[in-house]
Scaffold this motif. Structure first.
Motif, PDB file in Angstrom:
ATOM      1  N   TYR A   5       0.755  -0.990  -0.079  1.00  0.00           N
ATOM      2  CA  TYR A   5      -0.037   0.156   0.048  1.00  0.00           C
ATOM      3  C   TYR A   5       0.881   1.328   0.076  1.00  0.00           C
ATOM      4  CZ  TYR A   5      -3.873  -3.209   0.825  1.00  0.00           C
ATOM      5  OH  TYR A   5      -4.815  -4.114   0.946  1.00  0.00           O
ATOM      6  N   SER A   9       1.150   6.017  -1.274  1.00  0.00           N
ATOM      7  CA  SER A   9       1.285   7.012  -0.657  1.00  0.00           C
ATOM      8  C   SER A   9       1.767   8.324  -1.299  1.00  0.00           C
ATOM      9  CB  SER A   9       2.411   7.102   0.558  1.00  0.00           C
ATOM     10  OG  SER A   9       1.794   6.141   1.461  1.00  0.00           O
ATOM     11  N   THR A  11       0.739   9.592  -4.091  1.00  0.00           N
ATOM     12  CA  THR A  11      -0.691  10.419  -4.321  1.00  0.00           C
ATOM     13  C   THR A  11      -0.946  11.565  -3.622  1.00  0.00           C
ATOM     14  OG1 THR A  11      -2.142   8.889  -3.507  1.00  0.00           O
ATOM     15  CG2 THR A  11      -1.398   8.285  -5.749  1.00  0.00           C
ATOM     16  N   ALA A  12      -0.611  11.396  -2.241  1.00  0.00           N
ATOM     17  CA  ALA A  12      -0.718  12.326  -1.497  1.00  0.00           C
ATOM     18  C   ALA A  12      -0.157  13.518  -1.536  1.00  0.00           C
ATOM     19  CB  ALA A  12      -0.714  11.613   0.232  1.00  0.00           C
ATOM     20  N   ARG A  19      -3.457  21.390  -4.801  1.00  0.00           N
ATOM     21  CA  ARG A  19      -3.861  22.131  -3.882  1.00  0.00           C
ATOM     22  C   ARG A  19      -3.272  23.310  -3.566  1.00  0.00           C
ATOM     23  NH1 ARG A  19      -5.401  17.490   0.402  1.00  0.00           N
ATOM     24  NH2 ARG A  19      -7.424  16.778  -0.519  1.00  0.00           N
ATOM     25  N   ARG A  71     -14.296  17.766  -2.595  1.00  0.00           N
ATOM     26  CA  ARG A  71     -14.664  16.494  -1.480  1.00  0.00           C
ATOM     27  C   ARG A  71     -14.076  16.894  -0.063  1.00  0.00           C
ATOM     28  NH1 ARG A  71      -9.536  12.721  -3.859  1.00  0.00           N
ATOM     29  NH2 ARG A  71      -8.122  13.233  -2.334  1.00  0.00           N
ATOM     30  N   ALA A  92      -6.349   7.362   5.985  1.00  0.00           N
ATOM     31  CA  ALA A  92      -5.583   7.633   4.846  1.00  0.00           C
ATOM     32  C   ALA A  92      -5.468   9.250   4.783  1.00  0.00           C
ATOM     33  CB  ALA A  92      -6.145   7.096   3.734  1.00  0.00           C
ATOM     34  N   SER A  93      -5.148  10.026   5.759  1.00  0.00           N
ATOM     35  CA  SER A  93      -5.173  11.518   5.898  1.00  0.00           C
ATOM     36  C   SER A  93      -4.193  12.156   4.976  1.00  0.00           C
ATOM     37  CB  SER A  93      -5.399  11.970   7.244  1.00  0.00           C
ATOM     38  OG  SER A  93      -3.871  11.866   8.061  1.00  0.00           O
ATOM     39  N   GLY A  94      -2.925  11.441   4.880  1.00  0.00           N
ATOM     40  CA  GLY A  94      -2.184  11.894   3.617  1.00  0.00           C
ATOM     41  C   GLY A  94      -1.344  13.415   4.241  1.00  0.00           C
ATOM     42  N   ASP A 113      -2.689   7.363   8.853  1.00  0.00           N
ATOM     43  CA  ASP A 113      -2.233   6.990   7.641  1.00  0.00           C
ATOM     44  C   ASP A 113      -1.183   5.721   7.864  1.00  0.00           C
ATOM     45  OD1 ASP A 113      -1.116   7.008   4.728  1.00  0.00           O
ATOM     46  OD2 ASP A 113      -2.554   8.601   4.697  1.00  0.00           O
ATOM     47  N   LEU A 145      -2.018   3.763  11.021  1.00  0.00           N
ATOM     48  CA  LEU A 145      -2.838   2.479  10.842  1.00  0.00           C
ATOM     49  C   LEU A 145      -2.868   2.106   9.280  1.00  0.00           C
ATOM     50  CD1 LEU A 145      -5.724   1.585  12.146  1.00  0.00           C
ATOM     51  CD2 LEU A 145      -6.872   2.915  10.516  1.00  0.00           C
ATOM     52  N   ASN A 146      -2.656   0.793   8.926  1.00  0.00           N
ATOM     53  CA  ASN A 146      -3.115   0.270   7.721  1.00  0.00           C
ATOM     54  C   ASN A 146      -4.459  -0.002   7.737  1.00  0.00           C
ATOM     55  OD1 ASN A 146      -3.780  -1.294   5.487  1.00  0.00           O
ATOM     56  ND2 ASN A 146      -2.001  -2.786   5.930  1.00  0.00           N
ATOM     57  N   ALA A 147      -5.265   0.867   6.952  1.00  0.00           N
ATOM     58  CA  ALA A 147      -6.770   0.481   7.083  1.00  0.00           C
ATOM     59  C   ALA A 147      -7.316  -0.846   6.938  1.00  0.00           C
ATOM     60  CB  ALA A 147      -7.563   1.695   6.640  1.00  0.00           C
ATOM     61  N   LEU A 148      -6.574  -1.598   6.232  1.00  0.00           N
ATOM     62  CA  LEU A 148      -6.899  -2.921   5.660  1.00  0.00           C
ATOM     63  C   LEU A 148      -6.696  -4.093   6.779  1.00  0.00           C
ATOM     64  CD1 LEU A 148      -8.531  -3.423   2.855  1.00  0.00           C
ATOM     65  CD2 LEU A 148      -7.316  -1.171   3.196  1.00  0.00           C
ATOM     66  N   GLU A 173     -11.094  10.509   2.329  1.00  0.00           N
ATOM     67  CA  GLU A 173     -11.140  10.906   1.176  1.00  0.00           C
ATOM     68  C   GLU A 173      -9.955  10.571   0.183  1.00  0.00           C
ATOM     69  OE1 GLU A 173     -10.513  14.986   0.092  1.00  0.00           O
ATOM     70  OE2 GLU A 173     -10.348  15.607   2.361  1.00  0.00           O
ATOM     71  N   GLY A 174     -10.121  10.191  -1.044  1.00  0.00           N
ATOM     72  CA  GLY A 174      -9.194   9.607  -1.990  1.00  0.00           C
ATOM     73  C   GLY A 174      -8.501   8.473  -1.765  1.00  0.00           C
TER      74      GLY A 174
HETATM   75  C1  LIG Z   1      -4.720  10.125  -2.994  1.00  0.00           C
HETATM   76  S1  LIG Z   1      -3.908  10.142  -0.843  1.00  0.00           S
HETATM   77  C2  LIG Z   1      -5.169  10.857  -0.449  1.00  0.00           C
HETATM   78  C3  LIG Z   1      -4.689  11.766   1.036  1.00  0.00           C
HETATM   79  C4  LIG Z   1      -5.720  12.753   1.757  1.00  0.00           C
HETATM   80  N1  LIG Z   1      -6.724  11.822   2.167  1.00  0.00           N
HETATM   81  C5  LIG Z   1      -6.099  13.621   0.857  1.00  0.00           C
HETATM   82  O1  LIG Z   1      -7.236  13.972   0.235  1.00  0.00           O
HETATM   83  O2  LIG Z   1      -5.100  14.556   0.739  1.00  0.00           O
HETATM   84  C6  LIG Z   1      -4.136   8.270  -0.620  1.00  0.00           C
HETATM   85  C7  LIG Z   1      -3.696   8.276   0.944  1.00  0.00           C
HETATM   86  O3  LIG Z   1      -4.151   6.724   1.162  1.00  0.00           O
HETATM   87  C8  LIG Z   1      -3.035   6.188   1.748  1.00  0.00           C
HETATM   88  N2  LIG Z   1      -3.210   4.795   1.999  1.00  0.00           N
HETATM   89  C9  LIG Z   1      -3.148   3.912   0.864  1.00  0.00           C
HETATM   90  N3  LIG Z   1      -3.368   2.730   1.279  1.00  0.00           N
HETATM   91  C10 LIG Z   1      -3.709   2.776   2.698  1.00  0.00           C
HETATM   92  C11 LIG Z   1      -4.205   1.920   3.598  1.00  0.00           C
HETATM   93  N4  LIG Z   1      -3.900   0.344   3.472  1.00  0.00           N
HETATM   94  N5  LIG Z   1      -4.316   2.156   4.827  1.00  0.00           N
HETATM   95  C12 LIG Z   1      -4.147   3.587   5.230  1.00  0.00           C
HETATM   96  N6  LIG Z   1      -3.848   4.445   4.243  1.00  0.00           N
HETATM   97  C13 LIG Z   1      -3.636   3.979   3.124  1.00  0.00           C
HETATM   98  C14 LIG Z   1      -1.832   6.801   1.423  1.00  0.00           C
HETATM   99  O4  LIG Z   1      -0.618   6.625   2.188  1.00  0.00           O
HETATM  100  C15 LIG Z   1      -2.133   8.270   0.891  1.00  0.00           C
HETATM  101  O5  LIG Z   1      -1.910   9.080   2.195  1.00  0.00           O
END
Ligand SMILES: C[S@@+](CC[C@H](N)C(=O)[O-])C[C@H]1O[C@@H](n2cnc3c(N)ncnc32)[C@H](O)[C@@H]1O
Length: 302
Positions: A5, A9, A11-12, A19, A71, A92-94, A113, A145-148, A173-174
């Motif tokens: 996963y 990251s 992409t954040a 932004r 969003r 996944a707050s990025g 995240d 936290l790995n949300a999965l 989001e995202g």
């Molecule tokens: C497109 S970014 C969005 C970040 C933030 N929510 C925003 O809108 O700016 C995707 C995020 O998902 C997180 N991510 C990916 N897989 C994840 C997982 N299994 N558990 C938690 N976070 C995860 C990445 O690290 C990244 O920060």
């Protein structure tokens, strides 16, 4: 085999870049500038650069900016309707500014995240606060936290709520577009189990679920998406219709409602900064949804 996963990251960082460059969203420039200074170089090497490059040549195709800003704003609106008894857990707050924006609020806010991304975020926030000579909020927490991972949710619950069920909102989001159908089921069931064990009232709020079938994509957007898929090693997966979304949530024990994001149009700052087609932006905001899913205990067993 454990899923990689971490490849998602960067992409954040891309979102933070968008932004900072194309909106006047709060803290956007400070966050991106701090992230640039402190992110490990590999983050930037892996960041897909096609979006910014294309934006220079085809700004009017950047309708997705309205989605990024919309969003963020509509998720804020939704959590602002909750009373202060709710602990908000953002997964996944990025590099989002929500934690900073909520500093003055009395409710607890836990941003989470994957570990590397979270460590970066924590440093970014510390730097911004130091520059403003502002103290961190005692209600603002960071938690890897790995949300999965169901065990990670259990640990989170144990750390913050053990023996003390609270009102909890889980938001994101995202994230969901990077998760395959079976991973979305895992995410849903992790949240449901977490609410079962630790929430007096549990609500899951996200802008990640909308009827994807209705989205019209230009060839540039298709190209960008292919590029991001290649970089992250993930194939985008979205629900096709509203019915699919509602069924997915119902099967997990949630009672959901979806509202379109058009109410946010007047507050979008990107519209003044990039020559976007306003009618198209309004059309897109009607398709994007803010999904509020209330966890109805024992629904699955009834
Ligand atoms: C497109 S970014 C969005 C970040 C933030 N929510 C925003 O809108 O700016 C995707 C995020 O998902 C997180 N991510 C990916 N897989 C994840 C997982 N299994 N558990 C938690 N976070 C995860 C990445 O690290 C990244 O920060």
């Amino acid at each position: 085999m454990p899923e990689d996963y971490e490849k998602i990251s960067p992409t954040a960082v891309l979102v933070a870049f968008m932004r900072a460059r194309y909106t006047d969203m709060p803290y956007a420039r400070e966050i991106y500038s701090a992230a640039r200074q402190m992110t490990k170089p590999y983050f930037f090497k892996k960041t897909p650069l096609i979006f910014p490059r294309l934006a220079r040549f085809a700004p009017s195709t950047m309708g997705r900016l309205a989605y990024l800003e919309g969003r963020y704003l509509s998720l804020n609106e939704a959590i602002n309707t909750l009373d202060d008894s709710y602990t908000v857990i953002e997964i996944a707050s990025g590099l989002s500014a929500r934690g900073l924006e909520r500093m003055s609020k009395p409710s607890v806010y836990i941003e989470t995240d994957l570990p590397d991304m979270l460590a970066t975020k924590q440093k970014v926030i510390q730097k911004i606060l130091a520059e403003k000579s502002a103290a961190p909020s005692p209600n603002h927490y960071f938690y890897a936290l790995n949300a999965l991972d169901p065990n990670a949710w259990e640990q989170l619950g144990h750390t913050f709520f053990d023996g003390n069920k609270g009102n909890i909102a889980v938001i994101h989001e995202g994230l969901a577009q990077y998760l395959a159908a079976e991973e979305k089921v895992k995410l849903r069931d992790n949240i449901a189990r977490f609410f079962d064990r630790y929430a007096a009232k549990g609500v899951w709020i996200t802008t990640d679920f909308f009827p994807y079938k209705k989205i019209r994509k230009t060839w540039i957007l298709k190209l960008i998406d292919r590029r991001i898929e290649k970089k992250t090693g993930r194939k985008y997966h979205q629900f096709a219709t509203l019915e699919e979304i509602l069924k997915f949530l119902e099967q997990g024990g949630f009672k959901a409602s979806l509202q379109d994001c058009s109410f946010i149009f007047d507050r979008l700052t990107c519209v003044g900064k990039v020559p976007l087609d306003k009618a198209r932006v309004q059309e897109v905001l009607r398709i994007y949804k803010i999904c509020t899913a209330i966890y109805a205990q024992n629904r699955r067993d009834s």
